[in-house]
Write an enzyme that holds these catalytic residues in place. Structure first.
Site, PDB file in Angstrom:
ATOM      1  N   CYS A 108      -4.965 -11.161 -12.514  1.00  0.00           N
ATOM      2  CA  CYS A 108      -5.793 -10.057 -12.022  1.00  0.00           C
ATOM      3  C   CYS A 108      -7.042  -9.893 -12.869  1.00  0.00           C
ATOM      4  CB  CYS A 108      -4.981  -8.778 -12.026  1.00  0.00           C
ATOM      5  SG  CYS A 108      -4.194  -8.492 -13.608  1.00  0.00           S
TER       6      CYS A 108
ATOM      7  N   LYS B  13      10.867  -3.621  -6.215  1.00  0.00           N
ATOM      8  CA  LYS B  13      10.758  -4.712  -5.240  1.00  0.00           C
ATOM      9  C   LYS B  13       9.828  -5.803  -5.762  1.00  0.00           C
ATOM     10  CE  LYS B  13       8.009  -5.811  -1.777  1.00  0.00           C
ATOM     11  NZ  LYS B  13       8.047  -7.286  -1.709  1.00  0.00           N
TER      12      LYS B  13
ATOM     13  N   GLU C  43      -2.266  -0.669 -10.244  1.00  0.00           N
ATOM     14  CA  GLU C  43      -2.924  -1.753 -10.995  1.00  0.00           C
ATOM     15  C   GLU C  43      -3.359  -2.777  -9.964  1.00  0.00           C
ATOM     16  OE1 GLU C  43      -3.355  -1.674 -14.197  1.00  0.00           O
ATOM     17  OE2 GLU C  43      -1.847  -0.285 -14.971  1.00  0.00           O
TER      18      GLU C  43
ATOM     19  N   GLU D  44     -12.613 -11.059  -4.997  1.00  0.00           N
ATOM     20  CA  GLU D  44     -11.565 -11.685  -5.804  1.00  0.00           C
ATOM     21  C   GLU D  44     -11.017 -12.911  -5.065  1.00  0.00           C
ATOM     22  OE1 GLU D  44      -7.757  -9.615  -6.179  1.00  0.00           O
ATOM     23  OE2 GLU D  44      -7.785 -10.072  -8.315  1.00  0.00           O
TER      24      GLU D  44
ATOM     25  N   SER E 205      -2.730  -6.048  -4.661  1.00  0.00           N
ATOM     26  CA  SER E 205      -4.110  -6.117  -4.179  1.00  0.00           C
ATOM     27  C   SER E 205      -4.695  -4.718  -3.964  1.00  0.00           C
ATOM     28  CB  SER E 205      -4.147  -6.897  -2.870  1.00  0.00           C
ATOM     29  OG  SER E 205      -3.353  -6.237  -1.918  1.00  0.00           O
TER      30      SER E 205
HETATM   31  P1  NAP Z   1      -0.169  -7.677  -2.527  1.00  0.00           P
HETATM   32  O1  NAP Z   1      -0.260  -8.469  -1.301  1.00  0.00           O
HETATM   33  O2  NAP Z   1      -0.875  -6.384  -2.594  1.00  0.00           O
HETATM   34  O3  NAP Z   1       1.378  -7.486  -2.815  1.00  0.00           O
HETATM   35  C1  NAP Z   1       1.876  -6.811  -3.950  1.00  0.00           C
HETATM   36  C2  NAP Z   1       3.248  -6.281  -3.636  1.00  0.00           C
HETATM   37  O4  NAP Z   1       3.158  -5.265  -2.627  1.00  0.00           O
HETATM   38  C3  NAP Z   1       4.204  -7.320  -3.074  1.00  0.00           C
HETATM   39  O5  NAP Z   1       5.501  -7.047  -3.548  1.00  0.00           O
HETATM   40  C4  NAP Z   1       4.089  -7.080  -1.592  1.00  0.00           C
HETATM   41  O6  NAP Z   1       5.169  -7.561  -0.848  1.00  0.00           O
HETATM   42  C5  NAP Z   1       4.013  -5.569  -1.545  1.00  0.00           C
HETATM   43  N1  NAP Z   1       3.427  -5.018  -0.322  1.00  0.00           N
HETATM   44  C6  NAP Z   1       2.699  -5.653   0.649  1.00  0.00           C
HETATM   45  N2  NAP Z   1       2.321  -4.776   1.600  1.00  0.00           N
HETATM   46  C7  NAP Z   1       2.816  -3.565   1.236  1.00  0.00           C
HETATM   47  C8  NAP Z   1       2.756  -2.249   1.796  1.00  0.00           C
HETATM   48  N3  NAP Z   1       2.092  -1.999   2.927  1.00  0.00           N
HETATM   49  N4  NAP Z   1       3.372  -1.240   1.142  1.00  0.00           N
HETATM   50  C9  NAP Z   1       4.014  -1.459  -0.014  1.00  0.00           C
HETATM   51  N5  NAP Z   1       4.113  -2.668  -0.592  1.00  0.00           N
HETATM   52  C10 NAP Z   1       3.515  -3.717   0.016  1.00  0.00           C
HETATM   53  O7  NAP Z   1      -0.698  -8.481  -3.787  1.00  0.00           O
HETATM   54  P2  NAP Z   1      -0.307  -9.956  -4.177  1.00  0.00           P
HETATM   55  O8  NAP Z   1      -1.073 -10.862  -3.281  1.00  0.00           O
HETATM   56  O9  NAP Z   1       1.166 -10.104  -4.274  1.00  0.00           O
HETATM   57  O10 NAP Z   1      -0.858 -10.034  -5.677  1.00  0.00           O
HETATM   58  C11 NAP Z   1      -2.142 -10.356  -5.972  1.00  0.00           C
HETATM   59  C12 NAP Z   1      -2.966  -9.112  -6.285  1.00  0.00           C
HETATM   60  O11 NAP Z   1      -2.389  -8.372  -7.349  1.00  0.00           O
HETATM   61  C13 NAP Z   1      -4.344  -9.465  -6.752  1.00  0.00           C
HETATM   62  O12 NAP Z   1      -5.288  -8.653  -6.101  1.00  0.00           O
HETATM   63  C14 NAP Z   1      -4.309  -9.163  -8.241  1.00  0.00           C
HETATM   64  O13 NAP Z   1      -5.550  -8.892  -8.803  1.00  0.00           O
HETATM   65  C15 NAP Z   1      -3.377  -8.015  -8.278  1.00  0.00           C
HETATM   66  N6  NAP Z   1      -2.806  -7.842  -9.614  1.00  0.00           N
HETATM   67  C16 NAP Z   1      -3.241  -6.802 -10.393  1.00  0.00           C
HETATM   68  C17 NAP Z   1      -2.739  -6.615 -11.667  1.00  0.00           C
HETATM   69  C18 NAP Z   1      -3.212  -5.494 -12.534  1.00  0.00           C
HETATM   70  O14 NAP Z   1      -2.559  -5.217 -13.530  1.00  0.00           O
HETATM   71  N7  NAP Z   1      -4.296  -4.819 -12.217  1.00  0.00           N
HETATM   72  C19 NAP Z   1      -1.761  -7.476 -12.150  1.00  0.00           C
HETATM   73  C20 NAP Z   1      -1.330  -8.524 -11.342  1.00  0.00           C
HETATM   74  C21 NAP Z   1      -1.860  -8.678 -10.075  1.00  0.00           C
HETATM   75  P3  NAP Z   1       5.092  -9.058  -0.276  1.00  0.00           P
HETATM   76  O15 NAP Z   1       5.154  -9.961  -1.431  1.00  0.00           O
HETATM   77  O16 NAP Z   1       6.269  -9.206   0.581  1.00  0.00           O
HETATM   78  O17 NAP Z   1       3.796  -9.145   0.485  1.00  0.00           O
END
Ligand code: NAP
Ligand code: MG
Length: 486
Positions: free
Chosen positions: A298, A190, A264, A395, A243
């Site tokens: 990230c 997804k 991650e 962050e 996140s």
């Molecule tokens: P996010 O809000 O956590 O969303 C990530 C993914 O999870 C999206 O596809 C999201 O769908 C989905 N999601 C949301 N709620 C969920 C739930 N309850 N159960 C399962 N899946 C769910 O993060 P983001 O805002 O897209 O991305 C930014 C974050 O990613 C930052 O914190 C960044 O540091 C982190 N990141 C980490 C890495 C690493 O390698 N460590 C790499 C890249 C990014 P929706 O889009 O529909 O909300």
């Protein structure tokens, strides 16, 4: 398109990448069992271009029943075809996907820029080549797994549920899909709701590659679609990038189940400049570390630590360099900082900037005129920041840097490690011994020396502490997709 006047001293003629060669459908269904199927939910949502707020396409919103169909297709493909296939044959399919992606690299880059707001320079030179290289790299491992796990018995896990964020949409899909396929697993992926389009283009390539039906399924939707994958009883592995907040929800949901997971998560990485560092290169490294991809990284070097005796010089040069950064249309090849991914994310960034001001830190923002439409943020730094300030702890995920100073090595190690996160760090110094000293003491998954934000498929990536667990990339990235039996 007329270019907005961005900066008094720097004005380039527009140099827009053409969009004439890309093909986008008006409406995308779900890619399940090798076919495009209408969502049982009957619902679609819009993916917009954050650079100008225009709608790019409508995309299906998968519900639990849709996810169930995708998992069933992945299970069938796993049992009947993919787990039985000779590894050399699996490798050929992965290689074919890499080749097809490579052939259509320009189309992928432009669509990534349109859908995510990232600059064409990054999507063309970083995201797409790295995504191709991950497929090439893991194609090579598929028939050599006994060398990755010498003297061990291993088997694939089954169906992998993969959930990815919006900051590197195609690259994150490649990080997840390529090692899963190489190790013999099937996939339900997804993409994030604001950036589904390159994953759907990838589905088109997968279809074209002749990959057996059901081996990779792409279901688009919101967080509820992700949760349906996480909670599906027939999924064996969850690979999540996103996140820390959602990572914690996922960990709770799968506690006590047989599901294996790699998470991650977020970061607040330290970029450390010593007084013997090559200052001009270090300033480039700071800019690359935090302003690259609008700070939507990230492992962004979002906390700068400068040795006190060079702090004034570094900050002066950094401000000068920031004034030459071009903020604007991401499709323009001159643009350094493109659009913030969504209105919501821009609000989050602006909220943190306000918090920083309220906390008494000193803000410096470049004086560029931002485009009237779309979501943009000027590069921003805060000096006079205390370790306890919210902007130094949380962050922000935008082009916002906090600057602190230090005197000794021990002090900077203590300050850099004083964070709930542990994803990455940068060290700038002339002394090799100091680099080795810091790499062992910094609690960060990746430590770059005299560079920042460099990636390679052969190199593992992942965090400590609240930045998650498990490694992606390199040989280590294979481990998350196998069960070792002895
Ligand atoms: P996010 O809000 O956590 O969303 C990530 C993914 O999870 C999206 O596809 C999201 O769908 C989905 N999601 C949301 N709620 C969920 C739930 N309850 N159960 C399962 N899946 C769910 O993060 P983001 O805002 O897209 O991305 C930014 C974050 O990613 C930052 O914190 C960044 O540091 C982190 N990141 C980490 C890495 C690493 O390698 N460590 C790499 C890249 C990014 P929706 O889009 O529909 O909300
Ligand atoms: Mg979008």
């Amino acid at each position: 398109m007329a270019k907005e006047k961005n900066n008094e001293s720097w004005e380039y003629a527009p140099s827009l990448e053409s969009t004439a060669h890309i093909q986008l459908k008006e409406k995308y269904d779900l890619f399940i069992d090798g076919k495009w199927v209408k969502p049982k939910s009957g619902k679609y949502f819009k993916s917009i271009n954050p650079a100008n707020e225009e709608v790019l396409a409508e995309v299906a919103h998968a519900n639990e029943s849709d996810v169930n169909l995708a998992v069933k297709a992945a299970r069938k493909a796993y049992t009947n075809v993919w787990s039985k296939m000779a590894p050399t044959e699996r490798a050929k399919y992965i290689y074919r996907i890499a080749r097809l992606m490579h052939e259509r690299a320009r189309e992928f880059a432009v669509i990534e820029t349109l859908d995510a707001g990232k600059t064409i320079r990054e999507s063309r030179d970083v995201d797409v080549p790295l995504a191709c290289n991950h497929f090439f790299y893991y194609a090579g491992w598929a028939d050599k797994l006994e060398y990755a796990f010498p003297n061990r018995k291993f088997e694939s896990l089954g169906v992998a549920g993969q959930i990815i964020p919006w900051n590197f949409p195609l690259l994150m899909a490649a990080w997840k899909i390529a090692p899963a396929l190489a190790t013999g697993n099937t996939v339900v992926l997804k993409p994030a709701e604001t950036t589904p389009l390159t994953a759907l283009k990838l589905a088109e390539i997968i279809e074209e590659s002749g990959l057996p039906a059901g081996v990779v399924n792409i279901v688009t939707g919101y967080g509820d679609t992700g949760a349906a994958i996480v909670n599906h009883p027939d999924v064996n592995k969850i690979a999540f990038t996103g996140s820390t907040a959602v990572g914690k929800i996922i960990q709770k949901s799968i506690a006590g189940t047989h599901k294996k997971a790699t998470l991650e998560l977020g970061g607040k990485s330290a970029n450390i400049i010593f007084d013997d560092a090559p200052i001009d290169q270090a300033v480039e490294g700071i800019v690359n570390g935090i302003f690259f991809n609008q700070g939507h990284v990230c492992c962004a070097g979002s906390r700068l630590f400068v040795q006190e005796n060079v702090a004034d010089k570094v900050i002066r040069k950094l401000k000068q360099r920031m004034e030459s950064l071009y903020v604007g249309n991401p499709l323009d090849k001159n643009t350094d900082i493109g659009a913030i991914n969504s209105k919501e994310q821009l609000e989050v960034i602006n909220k943190f900037i306000q918090i920083g001001k309220n906390e008494g830190a000193e803000m410096y923002q470049t004086k560029c005129n931002l485009p009237k439409k779309g979501y943009y943020c000027s590069p921003t730094i805060f000096t006079n920041v205390a370790q306890s300030n919210v902007i130094a702890q949380e962050e922000i995920f935008g082009p916002v840097l906090t600057v602190q100073t230090f005197r000794t090595v021990d002090e900077v190690i203590q300050k850099a490690n004083n964070s709930p996160y542990g994803l990455a760090a940068g060290v700038w110094t002339d002394k090799g011994s100091r680099i080795f000293n810091l790499t062992t003491k910094l609690r960060a998954g990746v430590v770059w020396a005299n560079t920042y934000n460099k990636f390679d498929p052969t190199s593992p990536f992942g965090g400590y502490k609240e930045s998650g667990f498990g490694r992606e990339g390199g040989m280590h990235g294979l481990s998350g997709y196998v069960k070792l039996n002895d």
